[in-house]
Design a protein around this motif. Sequence first.
Motif, PDB file in Angstrom:
ATOM      1  N   TYR A 156       0.980  -1.250   0.041  1.00 55.19           N
ATOM      2  CA  TYR A 156      -0.047  -0.012  -0.053  1.00 55.19           C
ATOM      3  C   TYR A 156       0.801   1.169   0.001  1.00 55.19           C
ATOM      4  O   TYR A 156       1.859   1.471   0.532  1.00 55.19           O
ATOM      5  N   ARG A 157       0.634   2.278  -0.773  1.00 57.28           N
ATOM      6  CA  ARG A 157       1.004   3.420  -0.841  1.00 57.28           C
ATOM      7  C   ARG A 157       0.234   4.568  -0.043  1.00 57.28           C
ATOM      8  O   ARG A 157       0.790   5.601  -0.155  1.00 57.28           O
ATOM      9  N   SER A 158      -1.028   4.417  -0.001  1.00 56.82           N
ATOM     10  CA  SER A 158      -2.251   5.453   0.381  1.00 56.82           C
ATOM     11  C   SER A 158      -2.365   4.928   2.184  1.00 56.82           C
ATOM     12  O   SER A 158      -2.825   3.704   2.375  1.00 56.82           O
ATOM     13  N   PHE A 162      -4.717   1.744   3.901  1.00 53.13           N
ATOM     14  CA  PHE A 162      -3.956   0.826   4.670  1.00 53.13           C
ATOM     15  C   PHE A 162      -4.701   0.708   5.756  1.00 53.13           C
ATOM     16  O   PHE A 162      -4.997  -0.271   6.393  1.00 53.13           O
ATOM     17  N   ALA A 163      -5.210   2.013   6.247  1.00 54.10           N
ATOM     18  CA  ALA A 163      -5.948   2.070   7.509  1.00 54.10           C
ATOM     19  C   ALA A 163      -7.200   1.351   7.601  1.00 54.10           C
ATOM     20  O   ALA A 163      -7.724   0.524   8.386  1.00 54.10           O
ATOM     21  N   LEU A 170     -10.404  -5.147  13.167  1.00 52.89           N
ATOM     22  CA  LEU A 170     -10.459  -4.662  14.491  1.00 52.89           C
ATOM     23  C   LEU A 170     -11.805  -4.791  15.237  1.00 52.89           C
ATOM     24  O   LEU A 170     -11.954  -4.412  16.525  1.00 52.89           O
ATOM     25  N   ARG A 171     -12.866  -5.338  14.502  1.00 59.05           N
ATOM     26  CA  ARG A 171     -14.028  -5.316  15.136  1.00 59.05           C
ATOM     27  C   ARG A 171     -14.216  -6.325  16.241  1.00 59.05           C
ATOM     28  O   ARG A 171     -13.811  -7.351  16.055  1.00 59.05           O
ATOM     29  N   LYS A 197       6.360   1.524   7.873  1.00 53.69           N
ATOM     30  CA  LYS A 197       6.334   3.108   8.145  1.00 53.69           C
ATOM     31  C   LYS A 197       4.864   3.360   8.478  1.00 53.69           C
ATOM     32  O   LYS A 197       4.352   3.945   9.483  1.00 53.69           O
ATOM     33  N   MET A 198       3.933   2.618   7.486  1.00 56.70           N
ATOM     34  CA  MET A 198       2.434   2.829   7.919  1.00 56.70           C
ATOM     35  C   MET A 198       2.121   1.933   9.184  1.00 56.70           C
ATOM     36  O   MET A 198       1.132   2.683  10.076  1.00 56.70           O
ATOM     37  N   TRP A 199       2.679   1.007   9.518  1.00 52.98           N
ATOM     38  CA  TRP A 199       2.326   0.270  10.770  1.00 52.98           C
ATOM     39  C   TRP A 199       2.719   1.148  11.903  1.00 52.98           C
ATOM     40  O   TRP A 199       2.168   1.013  13.101  1.00 52.98           O
TER      41      TRP A 199
END
Length: 414
Positions: A156-158, A162-163, A170-171, A197-199
Amino acid sequence: MRYKYVKWLRKETITAKELYFKIPEQPDKKLTKEEVLKFDDKEWIEKSIALSKECSLDVIEHSIKQLKEIKRLSPQIPHKILAVGCSIAHAKDLLNWYKEKGINSVIVHSKMEQQELAKAFMEIEEHKCDAVISVNMLMEGYDHKYLSILAIFRPYRSLNAFAQVVGRILRVIPESENFEIDNNGIVIFHEEIGLNKMWDFYHKEVEIARRPCNREYNFTERDYIERDAILAFVESNNVYPTESESYLDDIDFNKLFEEKRAEILNQAEQAIKELKQTHPNYSEQTLEIIRKQIIKEKTEKESKENIDPLLLSKRPDQARKILRESLKNRTQDMVAEILFSKNLEEKGSELYSQFKHIIRNIQTTDTNDAILVKFINSKLYRKYGAVKDRDNQTLLKSIDDLMELGKEIERMIK
């Protein structure tokens, strides 16, 4: 993640002590990552890893290992893997690879017929599978609380995308049917696809969630009696309301929302009643999924056509900032997804020759992502004028046009 609203979250990355690459120019030679980086960039490596069968199998095996472990620790909960592929073809391969490992799996993607989708969702809800394979179909609008392991196979680059995909696991499982171990979400991906980095964003969120909540203020009788001696004296003159969000003289928004909500629910129930007659074999779980999807689609439609325009007209300045930011972010996200699907580097220059006669202000130094953003902006400029001069309704139309512009770009890129 505080107050057990969502699952606890952790990640586990997969890598190899020895990682070699073969390139078309030297098909018989094995190159190390360091050797490849001398003549190609990091994004090329990340995409190669993402689309590699061997690396995918490494992630698959580890996700299965974690699934078995969490099922051993909490056998009463039907935990599942959500695996996210790069494309539909890639997702189909992932489906086959999971099945070859003995894992009951289903696939969900945007090109499936409605009846196929209903069957897949029914298998998920009735716990007839242990892995759900998807591309982007499960990003929004679908929640299954037993998705506990996320296997990511795409770089992912966005951050928004990713979120969204992390949010699918996460539910929270309600306290009535869980123990502490049950509400743990695990994100698994290959170390070399560039998601660390996103993590970090989620890692910080987890750390914040583990800290004690801020204490409430405790006021004693003495605090009140001696307030002038131990606290600041506050003087208040010329009182005025700074902003009223829920009340406007000319319209009762609460009443409007309630009326629309009741209307949408009634339409959904009518559609489900008709489905029961035409498809009597559909389970209640499947019908509930379809009902939620109908409500989601109709709510978005009403919001877009009726409620949002009204709200925008009442809060024009605030809405303008939000819409301009949304237009920019959606444009960038869409460009990143198109380039990835076309196997083009964001910072490459392959598109210059194709777009140099189409875009007036294109430069030889412009990268692929900049070129596509300029193309989109130029098309919107010719239709709606400069962004700074667009009103809220025109900004909304600009956002709506992005999907068609994306399709046009995909047709243009060979």
